[in-house]
Write a protein that holds these residues in place. Structure first.
Motif, mmCIF file in Angstrom:
data_model
loop_
_atom_site.group_PDB
_atom_site.id
_atom_site.type_symbol
_atom_site.label_atom_id
_atom_site.label_comp_id
_atom_site.label_asym_id
_atom_site.label_seq_id
_atom_site.Cartn_x
_atom_site.Cartn_y
_atom_site.Cartn_z
ATOM 1 N N ASP A 275 0.769 -1.213 -0.052
ATOM 2 C CA ASP A 275 -0.033 0.125 0.047
ATOM 3 C C ASP A 275 0.800 1.466 -0.020
ATOM 4 O O ASP A 275 0.450 2.186 -0.280
ATOM 5 C CB ASP A 275 -1.001 0.057 1.080
ATOM 6 N N ASP A 276 2.187 1.220 0.764
ATOM 7 C CA ASP A 276 2.983 2.263 0.303
ATOM 8 C C ASP A 276 3.652 2.658 -0.874
ATOM 9 O O ASP A 276 4.624 3.485 -0.789
ATOM 10 C CB ASP A 276 3.965 2.365 1.617
ATOM 11 N N GLY A 277 3.456 1.745 -1.728
ATOM 12 C CA GLY A 277 4.183 1.869 -3.069
ATOM 13 C C GLY A 277 5.442 1.210 -3.095
ATOM 14 O O GLY A 277 5.889 1.152 -4.405
ATOM 15 N N ASN A 278 5.886 0.416 -2.186
ATOM 16 C CA ASN A 278 7.103 -0.324 -2.230
ATOM 17 C C ASN A 278 6.778 -1.791 -2.663
ATOM 18 O O ASN A 278 5.456 -1.997 -2.543
ATOM 19 C CB ASN A 278 7.970 -0.185 -0.900
ATOM 20 N N VAL A 279 7.777 -2.489 -2.853
ATOM 21 C CA VAL A 279 7.498 -3.866 -3.310
ATOM 22 C C VAL A 279 8.171 -4.868 -2.223
ATOM 23 O O VAL A 279 9.234 -4.636 -1.965
ATOM 24 C CB VAL A 279 8.025 -4.084 -4.629
ATOM 25 N N GLU A 280 7.294 -5.709 -1.659
ATOM 26 C CA GLU A 280 7.718 -6.761 -0.887
ATOM 27 C C GLU A 280 8.108 -7.903 -1.796
ATOM 28 O O GLU A 280 7.289 -8.376 -2.662
ATOM 29 C CB GLU A 280 6.846 -7.017 -0.015
ATOM 30 N N VAL A 281 9.432 -8.651 -1.609
ATOM 31 C CA VAL A 281 9.746 -9.685 -2.337
ATOM 32 C C VAL A 281 9.926 -10.735 -1.488
ATOM 33 O O VAL A 281 10.643 -10.686 -0.456
ATOM 34 C CB VAL A 281 11.147 -9.478 -3.171
ATOM 35 N N THR A 282 9.368 -12.014 -1.998
ATOM 36 C CA THR A 282 9.356 -13.327 -1.030
ATOM 37 C C THR A 282 10.230 -14.184 -1.786
ATOM 38 O O THR A 282 9.614 -14.656 -2.861
ATOM 39 C CB THR A 282 8.228 -13.633 -0.759
ATOM 40 N N SER A 283 11.368 -14.881 -1.516
ATOM 41 C CA SER A 283 12.019 -15.691 -2.148
ATOM 42 C C SER A 283 11.371 -17.156 -2.099
ATOM 43 O O SER A 283 10.503 -17.184 -1.279
ATOM 44 C CB SER A 283 13.342 -16.096 -1.836
ATOM 45 N N ARG A 284 11.428 -18.071 -2.917
ATOM 46 C CA ARG A 284 11.074 -19.621 -2.614
ATOM 47 C C ARG A 284 11.268 -20.177 -1.405
ATOM 48 O O ARG A 284 10.448 -20.939 -1.036
ATOM 49 C CB ARG A 284 11.797 -20.637 -3.911
ATOM 50 N N ARG A 285 12.441 -19.682 -0.846
ATOM 51 C CA ARG A 285 12.795 -20.261 0.639
ATOM 52 C C ARG A 285 11.835 -19.336 1.665
ATOM 53 O O ARG A 285 12.218 -19.697 2.849
ATOM 54 C CB ARG A 285 13.988 -20.325 0.948
ATOM 55 N N GLY A 286 11.214 -18.272 1.346
ATOM 56 C CA GLY A 286 10.510 -17.599 2.301
ATOM 57 C C GLY A 286 11.276 -16.327 2.973
ATOM 58 O O GLY A 286 10.718 -15.818 3.992
ATOM 59 N N ILE A 287 12.356 -16.121 2.590
ATOM 60 C CA ILE A 287 13.118 -14.961 2.790
ATOM 61 C C ILE A 287 12.517 -13.782 2.023
ATOM 62 O O ILE A 287 12.288 -13.817 0.915
ATOM 63 C CB ILE A 287 14.572 -14.877 2.638
ATOM 64 N N THR A 288 12.142 -12.555 2.738
ATOM 65 C CA THR A 288 11.561 -11.490 2.246
ATOM 66 C C THR A 288 12.228 -10.141 2.339
ATOM 67 O O THR A 288 13.241 -10.056 3.308
ATOM 68 C CB THR A 288 10.486 -11.050 3.099
ATOM 69 N N GLY A 289 12.227 -9.229 1.678
ATOM 70 C CA GLY A 289 12.746 -7.768 1.742
ATOM 71 C C GLY A 289 11.854 -6.916 1.128
ATOM 72 O O GLY A 289 10.912 -7.401 0.438
ATOM 73 N N VAL A 290 12.116 -5.710 1.359
ATOM 74 C CA VAL A 290 11.263 -4.389 0.729
ATOM 75 C C VAL A 290 11.935 -3.827 -0.034
ATOM 76 O O VAL A 290 13.046 -3.378 0.382
ATOM 77 C CB VAL A 290 10.628 -3.946 1.937
ATOM 78 N N PHE A 291 11.690 -3.357 -1.388
ATOM 79 C CA PHE A 291 12.400 -2.513 -2.135
ATOM 80 C C PHE A 291 11.633 -1.332 -2.707
ATOM 81 O O PHE A 291 10.272 -1.380 -2.891
ATOM 82 C CB PHE A 291 12.711 -3.440 -3.277
ATOM 83 N N THR A 292 12.529 -0.282 -3.121
ATOM 84 C CA THR A 292 11.619 0.808 -3.662
ATOM 85 C C THR A 292 10.955 0.484 -5.218
ATOM 86 O O THR A 292 11.632 -0.641 -5.727
ATOM 87 C CB THR A 292 12.684 2.092 -3.855
ATOM 88 N N PRO A 293 10.336 1.095 -5.938
ATOM 89 C CA PRO A 293 9.832 0.802 -7.182
ATOM 90 C C PRO A 293 11.201 0.856 -8.203
ATOM 91 O O PRO A 293 11.083 0.423 -9.077
ATOM 92 C CB PRO A 293 9.094 1.888 -7.608
ATOM 93 N N ASP A 294 12.351 1.265 -7.687
ATOM 94 C CA ASP A 294 13.598 1.356 -8.449
ATOM 95 C C ASP A 294 14.489 0.081 -8.293
ATOM 96 O O ASP A 294 15.463 -0.172 -8.940
ATOM 97 C CB ASP A 294 14.484 2.421 -8.296
#
Length: 79
Positions: free
Chosen positions: A17-36
């Motif tokens: 909702d804040d415009g950033n991207v949450e990425v979750t790997s196949r192993r369940g590890i997550t991170g948050v990234f800007t649109p860039d």
């Protein structure tokens, strides 16, 4: 939310909702990234900047979003 699975890595890219991207790997590890594709937080520290930009970057106006590519996708649970 706009969600896509990366074709090569299988990671799930989800626009928050804040415009950033949450990425979750196949192993369940997550991170948050800007649109860039720049890392903000989380254990996962790399993402595809092109997919981040495609999902979270500027969007077409509704009158132009008639092609199948621009229609909402299935929910992440169906993938």
């Amino acid at each position: 939310m706009r969600t896509r699975r990366h074709a090569l890595s299988g990671a799930l890219y989800d626009v928050r909702d804040d415009g950033n991207v949450e990425v979750t790997s196949r192993r369940g590890i997550t991170g948050v990234f800007t649109p860039d594709g720049e890392w903000i937080s989380g254990e996962l520290r790399h993402a595809d900047p092109h997919l981040c930009g495609w999902l979270a970057g500027p969007q077409l106006p509704p009158r132009l979003a008639v092609l199948p590519r621009f229609r909402p996708t299935e929910s992440a649970s169906a993938q």
